[in-house]
Scaffold this motif. Sequence first.
Motif, PDB file in Angstrom:
ATOM      1  N   VAL A 180       0.865  -1.178   0.000  1.00  0.00           N
ATOM      2  CA  VAL A 180       0.000   0.000   0.000  1.00  0.00           C
ATOM      3  C   VAL A 180       0.901   1.226   0.000  1.00  0.00           C
ATOM      4  O   VAL A 180       1.621   1.465   0.970  1.00  0.00           O
ATOM      5  N   PRO A 181       0.883   2.001  -1.087  1.00  0.00           N
ATOM      6  CA  PRO A 181       1.715   3.202  -1.131  1.00  0.00           C
ATOM      7  C   PRO A 181       1.262   4.220  -0.085  1.00  0.00           C
ATOM      8  O   PRO A 181       0.096   4.265   0.302  1.00  0.00           O
ATOM      9  N   ALA A 182       2.176   5.051   0.357  1.00  0.00           N
ATOM     10  CA  ALA A 182       1.897   6.047   1.394  1.00  0.00           C
ATOM     11  C   ALA A 182       0.706   6.932   1.019  1.00  0.00           C
ATOM     12  O   ALA A 182      -0.128   7.241   1.868  1.00  0.00           O
ATOM     13  N   LEU A 183       0.606   7.320  -0.249  1.00  0.00           N
ATOM     14  CA  LEU A 183      -0.492   8.187  -0.692  1.00  0.00           C
ATOM     15  C   LEU A 183      -1.860   7.510  -0.591  1.00  0.00           C
ATOM     16  O   LEU A 183      -2.878   8.178  -0.491  1.00  0.00           O
ATOM     17  N   ALA A 184      -1.901   6.189  -0.617  1.00  0.00           N
ATOM     18  CA  ALA A 184      -3.176   5.463  -0.610  1.00  0.00           C
ATOM     19  C   ALA A 184      -3.591   4.983   0.780  1.00  0.00           C
ATOM     20  O   ALA A 184      -4.683   4.456   0.952  1.00  0.00           O
ATOM     21  N   LYS A 185      -2.741   5.173   1.780  1.00  0.00           N
ATOM     22  CA  LYS A 185      -3.013   4.625   3.123  1.00  0.00           C
ATOM     23  C   LYS A 185      -4.270   5.193   3.779  1.00  0.00           C
ATOM     24  O   LYS A 185      -4.804   4.586   4.688  1.00  0.00           O
ATOM     25  N   LYS A 186      -4.750   6.339   3.309  1.00  0.00           N
ATOM     26  CA  LYS A 186      -5.972   6.910   3.885  1.00  0.00           C
ATOM     27  C   LYS A 186      -7.227   6.193   3.403  1.00  0.00           C
ATOM     28  O   LYS A 186      -8.268   6.265   4.045  1.00  0.00           O
ATOM     29  N   THR A 187      -7.131   5.515   2.265  1.00  0.00           N
ATOM     30  CA  THR A 187      -8.309   4.825   1.729  1.00  0.00           C
ATOM     31  C   THR A 187      -8.118   3.322   1.580  1.00  0.00           C
ATOM     32  O   THR A 187      -9.084   2.576   1.674  1.00  0.00           O
ATOM     33  N   LEU A 188      -6.888   2.863   1.337  1.00  0.00           N
ATOM     34  CA  LEU A 188      -6.622   1.448   1.084  1.00  0.00           C
ATOM     35  C   LEU A 188      -6.030   0.787   2.324  1.00  0.00           C
ATOM     36  O   LEU A 188      -4.939   1.130   2.764  1.00  0.00           O
ATOM     37  N   SER A 189      -6.771  -0.154   2.872  1.00  0.00           N
ATOM     38  CA  SER A 189      -6.355  -0.862   4.077  1.00  0.00           C
ATOM     39  C   SER A 189      -5.215  -1.838   3.759  1.00  0.00           C
ATOM     40  O   SER A 189      -5.035  -2.244   2.613  1.00  0.00           O
ATOM     41  N   GLU A 190      -4.476  -2.222   4.774  1.00  0.00           N
ATOM     42  CA  GLU A 190      -3.413  -3.215   4.596  1.00  0.00           C
ATOM     43  C   GLU A 190      -3.956  -4.636   4.684  1.00  0.00           C
ATOM     44  O   GLU A 190      -3.219  -5.594   4.481  1.00  0.00           O
ATOM     45  N   THR A 191      -5.250  -4.764   4.981  1.00  0.00           N
ATOM     46  CA  THR A 191      -5.916  -6.068   4.940  1.00  0.00           C
ATOM     47  C   THR A 191      -7.123  -5.965   4.022  1.00  0.00           C
ATOM     48  O   THR A 191      -7.702  -4.891   3.847  1.00  0.00           O
ATOM     49  N   ALA A 192      -7.480  -7.080   3.427  1.00  0.00           N
ATOM     50  CA  ALA A 192      -8.652  -7.125   2.551  1.00  0.00           C
ATOM     51  C   ALA A 192      -9.566  -8.248   3.003  1.00  0.00           C
ATOM     52  O   ALA A 192      -9.112  -9.291   3.478  1.00  0.00           O
ATOM     53  N   LYS A 193     -10.850  -7.999   2.853  1.00  0.00           N
ATOM     54  CA  LYS A 193     -11.855  -9.011   3.159  1.00  0.00           C
ATOM     55  C   LYS A 193     -12.370  -9.549   1.828  1.00  0.00           C
ATOM     56  O   LYS A 193     -12.818  -8.779   0.973  1.00  0.00           O
ATOM     57  N   LEU A 194     -12.269 -10.861   1.644  1.00  0.00           N
ATOM     58  CA  LEU A 194     -12.764 -11.526   0.443  1.00  0.00           C
ATOM     59  C   LEU A 194     -13.987 -12.338   0.842  1.00  0.00           C
ATOM     60  O   LEU A 194     -13.871 -13.340   1.559  1.00  0.00           O
ATOM     61  N   THR A 195     -15.159 -11.909   0.405  1.00  0.00           N
ATOM     62  CA  THR A 195     -16.406 -12.583   0.730  1.00  0.00           C
ATOM     63  C   THR A 195     -16.797 -13.481  -0.435  1.00  0.00           C
ATOM     64  O   THR A 195     -16.895 -13.021  -1.570  1.00  0.00           O
TER      65      THR A 195
END
Length: 177
Positions: free
Chosen positions: A153-168
């Motif tokens: 996750v690039p520094a610029l995206a850390k406000k919107t992109l989490s370091e974990t993802a939920k796959l349903t």
Amino acid sequence: MKKNLLCLLLLLSGMLHAQKMITRTGVVKFDATVPGATDQVAATNNAVSALLDKNSGDFAIQVMIKSFRFKIPLMEEHFNENYMDSDKLPKATFKGKIVGFQPQNGTYDVEGDLTIHGVTQKVKTKMTLKVEGGKIHLDGTFTVKLKDYDLTVPALAKKTLSETAKLTVDLTLENKA
């Protein structure tokens, strides 16, 4: 004698064939949104393939990465080109087993190998199984750390992109035709 043996072999092959259940219209949802973020980093894939062996509980899922659809087209482009390298690594897979599988309603442990972005990790989760009209419906969630799959996750995206993802995962499997 040969005729009886041939009939028996055809009958057995038909029985074995009927033990496989399949779908090509399963759904996997991806969500890596940071709580409280204004932009939602989420997508849906409605073209997921899955196979279940009713005898063994062996279970496999295949997801084509480019089939994920985001609300924002630019986000979809970044997902495919900048993060997932979907031209080089076009699919994600799960190969594993439903532990203690019985073709009856219940919650089961599912464990196996999840491959995303060319990296394979052992995973374990729970899935709910419902039997309805000869079909098996499976749903559950895998939570993954992006760094475990060489996704940063690039520094610029850390406000919107989490370091974990939920796959349903939401699958309705039917006997293989």
